[in-house]
Design an enzyme around this catalytic site. Sequence first.
Site, PDB file in Angstrom:
ATOM      1  CE  LYS A 142     -24.663 -76.282 -16.914  1.00 44.23           C
ATOM      2  NZ  LYS A 142     -25.686 -76.190 -15.871  1.00 44.23           N
ATOM      3  CG  ASP A 160     -26.183 -77.200 -20.616  1.00 50.83           C
ATOM      4  OD1 ASP A 160     -26.734 -76.102 -20.789  1.00 50.83           O
ATOM      5  OD2 ASP A 160     -26.451 -77.961 -19.661  1.00 50.83           O
TER       6      ASP A 160
END
Length: 300
Positions: free
Chosen positions: A12, A140
């Site tokens: 990401k 996350d």
Amino acid sequence: MSAAVTVRAAAKINLHLGVGAPREDGFHPLDTVYQAVGLYDDVTADRAHGWSVETRLANYLQGAFLPEAGANIVDAVGRRMAPDGDPKAQVEIRKSIPIAGGMAGGSADAAAAMVALDRLWGLHTSDEEMLAIAAELGSDVPFALLGGSAHGGGRGELVTPLVDNGDYAWVVVPDETGLSTPAVYRHFDKLCPDAPAVPPPPHGVLEALSYGDPGRLAVALHNDLEEAAVDLRPSLGALLERGESEGALRGMVSGSGPTCVFLCESTDAAQHVAAALESVRRVALVAHGPVAGAHIAEVM
Ligand code: C5P
């Protein structure tokens, strides 16, 4: 029980990372926009009588620090997902995402392992339960399950998918050694003792994504941890300048760093910037975003 299953999960980038003053639990409130980019770890889970986790590294990650046996986030996934708390599987992680790089590689491994073990053990865990377990495992991890582009709140774990029809070309430049995420957050606290309780919102990035235009997105990119990461690793400042002088629309530290990412006008432009940066750094990779979250890649 299923046959061996391989699940792929992406790295990401935070297009916007607004960070507030630490909460009572020590975590920082975030207002963030995640984008999954095409740099992947693959996790294969197979039947076994005991539990093992083996990691294989892409060439450019050789020599990186790895967690000790039993201390990988994937070990925690096994303990959490096994119905009786006694996981039995042979797990292999093939890593391409920079380690301790600010791209949530460990979270990608956790999300991929969740999906793989759910399938291997025939658990049929609901999507809601998967997201709840992911949130326990790390800030996350829910986004790593989701992929695409998403708005993140709380400490990052409260994710809402965003419509993102754009296709963005990034150059990803890992560093030789990682940075500790907690250390970067601690340094942020030192540099920004007056951080607001409510982190800055991502209006600019959300508007830019609705246009799908890299030029607009480049102007809107925002990372509150960048100053702390560059202060801890001053070489990143020169790298960001170099990438922009080679034609990137904008360079930025990824999350808590030290990986730097460069948004480019097109794939051709990204390839040019990557070639130029490979003359000053060992590795510069071209990756597109957004891409899918953790998904089954192979069942054998
Ligand atoms: O949630 P995760 O395990 O990924 O967080 C790793 C560390 O990063 C935390 O222990 C904390 O020090 C820091 N962190 C933070 N605020 C967040 C997310 C992470 O301070 N929102």
